[in-house]
Design an enzyme around this catalytic site. Structure first.
Site, PDB file in Angstrom:
ATOM      1  N   HIS A  83      -0.034   6.216   5.562  1.00  0.00           N
ATOM      2  CA  HIS A  83      -0.243   6.584   4.151  1.00  0.00           C
ATOM      3  C   HIS A  83       0.099   5.443   3.207  1.00  0.00           C
ATOM      4  O   HIS A  83      -0.357   5.418   2.072  1.00  0.00           O
ATOM      5  CB  HIS A  83       0.472   7.901   3.800  1.00  0.00           C
ATOM      6  CG  HIS A  83       1.912   7.786   3.447  1.00  0.00           C
ATOM      7  ND1 HIS A  83       2.929   8.096   4.320  1.00  0.00           N
ATOM      8  CD2 HIS A  83       2.521   7.407   2.298  1.00  0.00           C
ATOM      9  CE1 HIS A  83       4.089   7.913   3.711  1.00  0.00           C
ATOM     10  NE2 HIS A  83       3.878   7.484   2.492  1.00  0.00           N
ATOM     11  N   ASP A 136       1.141   9.553  11.247  1.00  0.00           N
ATOM     12  CA  ASP A 136       1.186   8.663  10.070  1.00  0.00           C
ATOM     13  C   ASP A 136       1.659   7.275  10.510  1.00  0.00           C
ATOM     14  O   ASP A 136       2.827   6.923  10.332  1.00  0.00           O
ATOM     15  CB  ASP A 136       2.148   9.316   9.055  1.00  0.00           C
ATOM     16  CG  ASP A 136       2.125   8.643   7.703  1.00  0.00           C
ATOM     17  OD1 ASP A 136       1.284   7.762   7.479  1.00  0.00           O
ATOM     18  OD2 ASP A 136       2.981   9.026   6.864  1.00  0.00           O
ATOM     19  N   GLN A 230      11.420   8.295  -1.700  1.00  0.00           N
ATOM     20  CA  GLN A 230      10.188   7.579  -2.075  1.00  0.00           C
ATOM     21  C   GLN A 230      10.428   6.069  -2.016  1.00  0.00           C
ATOM     22  O   GLN A 230      11.462   5.582  -2.464  1.00  0.00           O
ATOM     23  CB  GLN A 230       9.730   7.960  -3.491  1.00  0.00           C
ATOM     24  CG  GLN A 230       9.722   9.453  -3.799  1.00  0.00           C
ATOM     25  CD  GLN A 230       9.163  10.314  -2.718  1.00  0.00           C
ATOM     26  OE1 GLN A 230       8.152   9.985  -2.107  1.00  0.00           O
ATOM     27  NE2 GLN A 230       9.821  11.416  -2.446  1.00  0.00           N
ATOM     28  N   GLY A 231       9.462   5.362  -1.492  1.00  0.00           N
ATOM     29  CA  GLY A 231       9.581   3.900  -1.373  1.00  0.00           C
ATOM     30  C   GLY A 231      10.115   3.460  -0.027  1.00  0.00           C
ATOM     31  O   GLY A 231      10.054   2.282   0.309  1.00  0.00           O
ATOM     32  N   ASP A 232      10.659   4.413   0.740  1.00  0.00           N
ATOM     33  CA  ASP A 232      11.154   4.099   2.087  1.00  0.00           C
ATOM     34  C   ASP A 232      10.077   4.287   3.142  1.00  0.00           C
ATOM     35  O   ASP A 232      10.268   3.889   4.300  1.00  0.00           O
ATOM     36  CB  ASP A 232      12.335   5.009   2.451  1.00  0.00           C
ATOM     37  CG  ASP A 232      13.569   4.704   1.631  1.00  0.00           C
ATOM     38  OD1 ASP A 232      13.835   3.518   1.367  1.00  0.00           O
ATOM     39  OD2 ASP A 232      14.272   5.661   1.248  1.00  0.00           O
ATOM     40  N   SER A 233       8.975   4.906   2.779  1.00  0.00           N
ATOM     41  CA  SER A 233       7.919   5.209   3.749  1.00  0.00           C
ATOM     42  C   SER A 233       7.547   4.008   4.591  1.00  0.00           C
ATOM     43  O   SER A 233       7.492   2.880   4.088  1.00  0.00           O
ATOM     44  CB  SER A 233       6.663   5.698   3.032  1.00  0.00           C
ATOM     45  OG  SER A 233       6.791   7.057   2.748  1.00  0.00           O
TER      46      SER A 233
HETATM   47  N1  ARG Z   1       6.306   9.663   1.157  1.00  0.00           N
HETATM   48  C1  ARG Z   1       7.458   8.882   0.802  1.00  0.00           C
HETATM   49  C2  ARG Z   1       7.053   7.432   0.594  1.00  0.00           C
HETATM   50  O1  ARG Z   1       5.865   7.173   0.456  1.00  0.00           O
HETATM   51  C3  ARG Z   1       8.604   9.055   1.765  1.00  0.00           C
HETATM   52  C4  ARG Z   1       9.301  10.310   1.510  1.00  0.00           C
HETATM   53  C5  ARG Z   1      10.408  10.564   2.460  1.00  0.00           C
HETATM   54  N2  ARG Z   1      11.157  11.670   1.953  1.00  0.00           N
HETATM   55  C6  ARG Z   1      12.237  12.168   2.516  1.00  0.00           C
HETATM   56  N3  ARG Z   1      12.841  13.141   1.899  1.00  0.00           N
HETATM   57  N4  ARG Z   1      12.704  11.716   3.653  1.00  0.00           N
HETATM   58  O2  ARG Z   1       7.850   6.555   0.362  1.00  0.00           O
END
Ligand code: ARG
Length: 284
Positions: A83, A136, A230-233
């Site tokens: 993603h 993913d 967010q940002g860790d993905s």
């Molecule tokens: N979708 C998020 C990203 O793009 C990662 C979210 C992870 N969230 C969590 N609660 N572990 O960075």
């Protein structure tokens, strides 16, 4: 209040150069004080396989263009979340992003340490489903190889590191509060691998998303407060010295009842020979 998957993905858009605040901010979890929510500062020297994905063109230069995490799985390959390469995140097709790079060996994104390496090719798992976030996983081919000492072993199918209760660490430069406070320095948080039963209960389907055991794993902390955000993905979840997961999605960040969901890396078929050790190890 929980955060639906679509909003979790939209959160990545908050990193756009305009410096937009997360459009649908969620309340900060009670225990979030300090990835990574509830984490500690770490150095890339101790975790040399963690890299930042960067595009200053898309995300601006203040944090080195960082927008996702990644992990070195071969000298010339970085694994990340599929993603992270989507149009929803990049605002463009990945082939139209002029300066997609990885940053290796730079703990502090505002500094100039380590190296920036251009990406010459991208591969998104054909198993990836953007609706459910199943499988993913993507691979980036690097223009110049990194030292072999930066490579982490990918856990094979059946690796005991996937056993529920195993302690794991997640790494990243993402939001530390759930409210759009992006870190400039690398952080890690310690979480436990949870059972499929617990993960299914947390994400039975519907607005919060659906846990799919075949291609995902979930990890968290029973009291909440420690999680990716967010940002860790795309960043690594590491247990017993091996890569078991990639940060993928979750409802909110650090909420006790909503653990982080990760790509189960052992379950995704990789191109032949892309990752030395990983799928070969299963045959030993
Ligand atoms: N979708 C998020 C990203 O793009 C990662 C979210 C992870 N969230 C969590 N609660 N572990 O960075």
């Amino acid at each position: 209040m929980r955060r639906p998957l679509v909003r979790a993905l939209a959160g990545a858009l908050a990193l756009l150069p305009a410096g937009l605040v997360a459009p649908l901010a969620v309340p900060a979890p009670a225990a979030a004080d300090s990835v990574v929510v509830g984490g500690r500062p770490v150095r890339t020297a101790e975790s040399p396989w963690v890299v930042a994905l960067s595009s200053r063109d898309r995300f601006g230069g203040t944090r080195g263009g960082q927008f996702c995490g990644g992990v070195v799985v071969a000298p010339d390959r970085v694994m990340t979340a599929a993603h992270c390469l989507s149009r929803a995140v990049l605002g463009e097709e990945v082939r139209d992003v002029p300066d997609l790079r990885i940053i290796s060996g730079r703990t502090e994104l505002t500094g100039s340490g380590g190296v920036e390496v251009a990406v010459t090719d991208t591969w998104v798992s054909p198993q990836y489903d953007p609706v459910t976030n199943s499988a993913d996983l993507a691979l980036l081919t690097l223009a110049d190889p990194l030292p072999a000492s930066r490579v982490i072993t990918v856990a094979p199918v059946g690796d005991p590191a996937y056993t529920p209760g195993t302690t794991a660490s997640v790494y990243g430069w993402g939001d530390t509060t759930g409210e759009g406070a992006y870190a400039t320095s690398l952080r890690a948080a310690q979480v436990s691998v949870l059972s499929d039963t617990t993960c299914h209960r947390a994400y039975p389907g519907g607005l919060d998303g659906r846990y799919i055991a075949a291609t995902m794993l979930c990890a968290g902390d029973s009291r909440g407060g420690r999680d990716a955000c967010q940002g860790d993905s795309g960043g690594p979840l590491v247990a017993k010295g091996r890569l078991i997961g990639l940060v993928s999605w979750g409802s909110g960040c650090g909420l006790a009842q909503s653990p982080g969901v990760y790509t189960r890396v052992s379950a995704v078929e990789l191109p032949h020979g892309a990752v030395r050790g990983a799928q070969e190890a299963t045959r030993v």
